[in-house]
Design a protein around this motif. Structure first.
Motif, PDB file in Angstrom:
ATOM      1  N   ILE A 124       0.851  -1.191   0.000  1.00  0.00           N
ATOM      2  CA  ILE A 124       0.000   0.000   0.000  1.00  0.00           C
ATOM      3  C   ILE A 124       0.886   1.240   0.000  1.00  0.00           C
ATOM      4  CG2 ILE A 124      -0.287  -0.374   2.518  1.00  0.00           C
ATOM      5  CD1 ILE A 124      -2.662   1.760   0.378  1.00  0.00           C
ATOM      6  N   SER A 126       0.350   5.032   0.510  1.00  0.00           N
ATOM      7  CA  SER A 126      -0.551   6.127   0.858  1.00  0.00           C
ATOM      8  C   SER A 126       0.245   7.334   1.343  1.00  0.00           C
ATOM      9  CB  SER A 126      -1.511   5.629   1.958  1.00  0.00           C
ATOM     10  OG  SER A 126      -2.164   6.685   2.584  1.00  0.00           O
ATOM     11  N   THR A 127       1.140   7.076   2.317  1.00  0.00           N
ATOM     12  CA  THR A 127       1.823   8.168   3.039  1.00  0.00           C
ATOM     13  C   THR A 127       2.725   9.010   2.125  1.00  0.00           C
ATOM     14  OG1 THR A 127       1.815   6.718   4.953  1.00  0.00           O
ATOM     15  CG2 THR A 127       3.267   8.635   5.074  1.00  0.00           C
ATOM     16  N   GLY A 132       1.052  11.503   6.937  1.00  0.00           N
ATOM     17  CA  GLY A 132       0.385  10.237   6.635  1.00  0.00           C
ATOM     18  C   GLY A 132      -1.046  10.173   7.121  1.00  0.00           C
ATOM     19  N   SER A 133      -1.304  10.852   8.248  1.00  0.00           N
ATOM     20  CA  SER A 133      -2.637  10.728   8.850  1.00  0.00           C
ATOM     21  C   SER A 133      -3.710  11.424   8.029  1.00  0.00           C
ATOM     22  CB  SER A 133      -2.624  11.316  10.263  1.00  0.00           C
ATOM     23  OG  SER A 133      -1.655  10.667  11.052  1.00  0.00           O
ATOM     24  N   PHE A 157       7.874   6.260   3.531  1.00  0.00           N
ATOM     25  CA  PHE A 157       7.659   5.295   4.630  1.00  0.00           C
ATOM     26  C   PHE A 157       6.808   4.122   4.145  1.00  0.00           C
ATOM     27  CE2 PHE A 157       7.903   9.523   6.811  1.00  0.00           C
ATOM     28  CZ  PHE A 157       9.220   9.378   7.202  1.00  0.00           C
ATOM     29  N   ILE A 158       7.134   3.629   2.971  1.00  0.00           N
ATOM     30  CA  ILE A 158       6.325   2.581   2.355  1.00  0.00           C
ATOM     31  C   ILE A 158       6.988   1.217   2.579  1.00  0.00           C
ATOM     32  CG2 ILE A 158       5.334   1.772   0.174  1.00  0.00           C
ATOM     33  CD1 ILE A 158       4.253   4.532   1.253  1.00  0.00           C
ATOM     34  N   SER A 159       6.231   0.268   3.114  1.00  0.00           N
ATOM     35  CA  SER A 159       6.774  -1.064   3.396  1.00  0.00           C
ATOM     36  C   SER A 159       6.972  -1.846   2.100  1.00  0.00           C
ATOM     37  CB  SER A 159       5.821  -1.856   4.289  1.00  0.00           C
ATOM     38  OG  SER A 159       5.615  -1.179   5.500  1.00  0.00           O
ATOM     39  N   ARG A 209      11.738  -4.465  12.434  1.00  0.00           N
ATOM     40  CA  ARG A 209      11.165  -5.127  11.257  1.00  0.00           C
ATOM     41  C   ARG A 209      12.191  -5.216  10.144  1.00  0.00           C
ATOM     42  NH1 ARG A 209       5.406  -2.266  10.011  1.00  0.00           N
ATOM     43  NH2 ARG A 209       6.432  -2.108   8.022  1.00  0.00           N
ATOM     44  N   GLY A 375       2.717   4.162  13.833  1.00  0.00           N
ATOM     45  CA  GLY A 375       1.806   4.625  12.790  1.00  0.00           C
ATOM     46  C   GLY A 375       1.537   3.723  11.615  1.00  0.00           C
ATOM     47  N   ALA A 379      -1.952   5.833  12.541  1.00  0.00           N
ATOM     48  CA  ALA A 379      -1.448   6.180  13.876  1.00  0.00           C
ATOM     49  C   ALA A 379      -2.519   5.926  14.941  1.00  0.00           C
ATOM     50  CB  ALA A 379      -1.021   7.655  13.897  1.00  0.00           C
ATOM     51  N   ASN A 381      -3.551   7.748  17.471  1.00  0.00           N
ATOM     52  CA  ASN A 381      -4.512   8.840  17.694  1.00  0.00           C
ATOM     53  C   ASN A 381      -5.594   8.849  16.624  1.00  0.00           C
ATOM     54  OD1 ASN A 381      -3.309   9.713  19.986  1.00  0.00           O
ATOM     55  ND2 ASN A 381      -2.435  11.606  19.152  1.00  0.00           N
ATOM     56  N   ILE A 385      -9.596   8.911  16.961  1.00  0.00           N
ATOM     57  CA  ILE A 385     -10.485   9.845  16.255  1.00  0.00           C
ATOM     58  C   ILE A 385     -11.614   9.065  15.567  1.00  0.00           C
ATOM     59  CG2 ILE A 385     -10.584  11.404  14.244  1.00  0.00           C
ATOM     60  CD1 ILE A 385      -7.828  12.477  15.164  1.00  0.00           C
TER      61      ILE A 385
HETATM   62  C1  LIG Z   1       7.555   0.929   9.821  1.00  0.00           C
HETATM   63  C2  LIG Z   1       6.514   1.710   9.084  1.00  0.00           C
HETATM   64  C3  LIG Z   1       6.006   1.192   7.901  1.00  0.00           C
HETATM   65  C4  LIG Z   1       5.063   1.914   7.176  1.00  0.00           C
HETATM   66  N1  LIG Z   1       4.573   1.385   6.010  1.00  0.00           N
HETATM   67  C5  LIG Z   1       3.698   2.107   5.264  1.00  0.00           C
HETATM   68  C6  LIG Z   1       3.204   1.603   4.013  1.00  0.00           C
HETATM   69  O1  LIG Z   1       3.503   0.484   3.606  1.00  0.00           O
HETATM   70  N2  LIG Z   1       2.394   2.392   3.279  1.00  0.00           N
HETATM   71  C7  LIG Z   1       2.018   3.634   3.687  1.00  0.00           C
HETATM   72  O2  LIG Z   1       1.304   4.302   2.963  1.00  0.00           O
HETATM   73  N3  LIG Z   1       2.476   4.149   4.868  1.00  0.00           N
HETATM   74  C8  LIG Z   1       3.288   3.405   5.659  1.00  0.00           C
HETATM   75  N4  LIG Z   1       3.750   3.913   6.854  1.00  0.00           N
HETATM   76  C9  LIG Z   1       3.397   5.251   7.222  1.00  0.00           C
HETATM   77  C10 LIG Z   1       2.224   5.309   8.197  1.00  0.00           C
HETATM   78  O3  LIG Z   1       1.013   5.039   7.538  1.00  0.00           O
HETATM   79  C11 LIG Z   1       2.252   6.699   8.809  1.00  0.00           C
HETATM   80  O4  LIG Z   1       3.357   6.736   9.691  1.00  0.00           O
HETATM   81  C12 LIG Z   1       0.988   7.067   9.558  1.00  0.00           C
HETATM   82  O5  LIG Z   1      -0.112   7.155   8.703  1.00  0.00           O
HETATM   83  C13 LIG Z   1       1.166   8.391  10.303  1.00  0.00           C
HETATM   84  O6  LIG Z   1       1.615   9.367   9.413  1.00  0.00           O
HETATM   85  P1  LIG Z   1       2.942  10.222   9.735  1.00  0.00           P
HETATM   86  O7  LIG Z   1       4.030   9.291  10.097  1.00  0.00           O
HETATM   87  O8  LIG Z   1       3.159  11.136   8.606  1.00  0.00           O
HETATM   88  O9  LIG Z   1       2.569  11.023  11.026  1.00  0.00           O
HETATM   89  P2  LIG Z   1       1.659  12.331  11.115  1.00  0.00           P
HETATM   90  O10 LIG Z   1       0.409  12.149  10.335  1.00  0.00           O
HETATM   91  O11 LIG Z   1       2.505  13.505  10.833  1.00  0.00           O
HETATM   92  O12 LIG Z   1       1.306  12.301  12.654  1.00  0.00           O
HETATM   93  C14 LIG Z   1       2.327  12.540  13.626  1.00  0.00           C
HETATM   94  C15 LIG Z   1       1.750  12.316  15.005  1.00  0.00           C
HETATM   95  O13 LIG Z   1       0.666  13.204  15.208  1.00  0.00           O
HETATM   96  C16 LIG Z   1      -0.498  12.485  15.563  1.00  0.00           C
HETATM   97  N5  LIG Z   1      -1.663  13.103  14.935  1.00  0.00           N
HETATM   98  C17 LIG Z   1      -1.862  13.376  13.627  1.00  0.00           C
HETATM   99  N6  LIG Z   1      -3.064  13.931  13.446  1.00  0.00           N
HETATM  100  C18 LIG Z   1      -3.632  14.026  14.662  1.00  0.00           C
HETATM  101  C19 LIG Z   1      -4.888  14.526  15.143  1.00  0.00           C
HETATM  102  N7  LIG Z   1      -5.813  15.019  14.313  1.00  0.00           N
HETATM  103  N8  LIG Z   1      -5.141  14.478  16.474  1.00  0.00           N
HETATM  104  C20 LIG Z   1      -4.236  13.949  17.341  1.00  0.00           C
HETATM  105  N9  LIG Z   1      -3.035  13.467  16.946  1.00  0.00           N
HETATM  106  C21 LIG Z   1      -2.740  13.501  15.632  1.00  0.00           C
HETATM  107  C22 LIG Z   1      -0.304  11.075  15.075  1.00  0.00           C
HETATM  108  O14 LIG Z   1      -0.998  10.150  15.893  1.00  0.00           O
HETATM  109  C23 LIG Z   1       1.205  10.908  15.177  1.00  0.00           C
HETATM  110  O15 LIG Z   1       1.537  10.447  16.471  1.00  0.00           O
HETATM  111  C24 LIG Z   1       4.642   3.176   7.636  1.00  0.00           C
HETATM  112  C25 LIG Z   1       5.127   3.676   8.839  1.00  0.00           C
HETATM  113  C26 LIG Z   1       6.038   2.952   9.580  1.00  0.00           C
HETATM  114  C27 LIG Z   1       6.539   3.486  10.877  1.00  0.00           C
END
Ligand SMILES: Cc1cc2nc3c(=O)[nH]c(=O)nc-3n(C[C@H](O)[C@H](O)[C@H](O)COP(=O)(O)OP(=O)(O)OC[C@H]3O[C@@H](n4cnc5c(N)ncnc54)[C@H](O)[C@@H]3O)c2cc1C
Length: 399
Positions: A124, A126-127, A132-133, A157-159, A209, A375, A379, A381, A385
């Motif tokens: 997948i 997405s990020t 990513g959120s 950050f794509i696996s 991992r 995440g 994530a 949080n 939500i």
């Molecule tokens: C090992 C690993 C593998 C991954 N593999 C994939 C993959 O295969 N494909 C893919 O698409 N993505 C992948 N990801 C990415 C993952 O989906 C994102 O890390 C996740 O969606 C969070 O996005 P971000 O890291 O940009 O954090 P952000 O969205 O920037 O969030 C940062 C922090 O803020 C918090 N936060 C954000 N919004 C809010 C809110 N509204 N209220 C309260 N708190 C909030 C979050 O909980 C988080 O703790 C992977 C991540 C990791 C660590």
């Protein structure tokens, strides 16, 4: 009500456990140290029917339901608590199911049989670097051009990036197709990454991992055939949420497996290990922790299998709506990684200094499940939500 698995499910678990104990568990430390799942392990998993398990038989899968897929996720993570092999398995089971459900027949014929044979990885994407959120803010675009689809942007950050670039395969990719429409302007496509003009990849060094990579995909004017569109144009947000529900349920099941294996080894250890003239298991300070860990694991397991069962009920009996599923899955994904992290930490602590060694094999579990607290697949949080939104109603969502 009936809280037991069927005879068929019990037999399936037994056979997957035997397979994993023979083929995967002996390679677990090697997978973590070398940073790669040996290809013969993946080939064996494919032969056993574990890769793309939820994909229909027409494309080489088993057409397994989500309770069955969760049992396999749990067993795989028991055998490799670093979660690397479970991640490989579960992204394909979750997103392969989605592609099977909404993909174009021609695309499915081209891609899915190779996924189930272990010849292509499916993940997948997405990020993005911007976050990513907040999926609605995705900025990777897809446009129609001369009968093709042209994708531009970057995912991070794509696996499985190294695996897909090496062996072949690609990603269910979330792209913006109508920028003015926010989340209603998103679509899904299949984006291949091996030897594709305009695709470059890079890999992160990560904390756990190790057996499966995490990396970046840069997408520069990449033309893909129009049949790689998944589902309807501009309806991608809803498909993506459905795919996340499938994958998150299996993530949670895998976390349960890792925690369960760790706890079992901890129970053995505290019975054997002596201090102050008696076994550690006799000390209240340890027993109380064990009791709490057991309850946490059991509660998480119930939520995980409830979510898997509800998904199956939705797909086969048309019961439960997406809102009910969203809440059940978010509960499972919220609790399972945290519980797994806490349990593995406790067991590691019971092992004293030995727990701090690589030889004990516990630290790789801690590093692995942490990815799901931080995440991966959403994530924590964001799970809160979703739960809050489904309890209170959309009008109370923070955005
Ligand atoms: C090992 C690993 C593998 C991954 N593999 C994939 C993959 O295969 N494909 C893919 O698409 N993505 C992948 N990801 C990415 C993952 O989906 C994102 O890390 C996740 O969606 C969070 O996005 P971000 O890291 O940009 O954090 P952000 O969205 O920037 O969030 C940062 C922090 O803020 C918090 N936060 C954000 N919004 C809010 C809110 N509204 N209220 C309260 N708190 C909030 C979050 O909980 C988080 O703790 C992977 C991540 C990791 C660590």
């Amino acid at each position: 009500m009936d809280f037991s698995f069927t005879e068929e499910q019990k037999l399936f678990r037994k056979s997957v456990r035997e397979f994993c104990e023979k083929k995967l568990a002996p390679r677990a430390s090697e997978i973590d140290e070398k940073g790669e799942i040996p290809h013969e392990v993946l080939a064996d998993m494919a032969t056993f029917g574990l890769l793309g398990i939820t994909i229909s038989e027409e494309y080489g899968g088993s057409g397994a339901d989500f309770v069955t897929a969760a049992i396999a996720a749990e067993e795989i993570a028991r055998a490799d608590i670093s979660m690397a092999t479970a991640v490989y398995y579960l992204v394909e089971a979750g997103w392969g199911f989605l592609m099977d459900r909404y993909g174009n027949k021609r695309a499915k014929e081209e891609i899915l049989p190779d996924v189930t044979k272990g010849k292509k990885f499916l993940g997948i994407a997405s990020t993005e670097a911007g976050g990513g959120s907040d999926i609605a803010s995705i900025s990777t675009t897809m446009e129609k051009n001369d009968g093709k689809l042209v994708v531009n942007g970057a995912k991070t950050f794509i696996s499985g990036v190294r695996e897909a670039a090496k062996y072949g395969g690609g990603y269910v990719t979330i792209v913006k197709t109508s920028p003015e429409l926010k989340h209603k302007g998103l679509s899904l496509c299949y984006l291949p990454v091996k030897d594709i003009a305009g695709i470059t990849t890079s890999i992160f060094k990560q904390m756990g991992r190790e057996g499966i990579s995490t990396g970046t995909i840069n997408i520069n004017n990449v033309g893909i055939p129009s049949h790689y569109l998944i589902g309807e144009w501009d309806n991608g947000f809803y498909y993506a949420m459905e795919g996340f529900n499938c994958a998150r349920t299996l993530v949670a099941a895998a976390c349960i497996g890792a925690a369960e294996k760790a706890l079992e080894s901890g129970i053995e250890y505290i019975k054997e290990r002596h201090a102050f003239g008696t076994s550690l298991a006799r000390f209240e300070g340890i027993q109380f922790q064990l009791a709490e860990d057991y309850i946490k694991l059991e509660s998480a397991r119930l939520l995980v299998y409830k979510a898997a069962w509800m998904l199956d009920q939705m797909y086969t009996e048309n019961r439960f709506n997406h809102k009910e599923i969203n809440k059940a899955v978010a509960c499972a994904k919220l609790i399972a990684p945290t519980v797994a992290f806490d349990i593995i930490k406790d067991v590691l602590t019971w092992h004293g200094a030995y727990g701090y060694t690589k030889e004990a094999g516990l630290e790789r579990g801690l590093r692995g499940v942490a990815s799901y607290i931080i995440g991966a697949e959403g994530a924590q949080n964001i799970m809160k939500i979703i739960i809050g939104r489904e309890i209170l109603g959309k009008e109370f969502a923070p955005y």
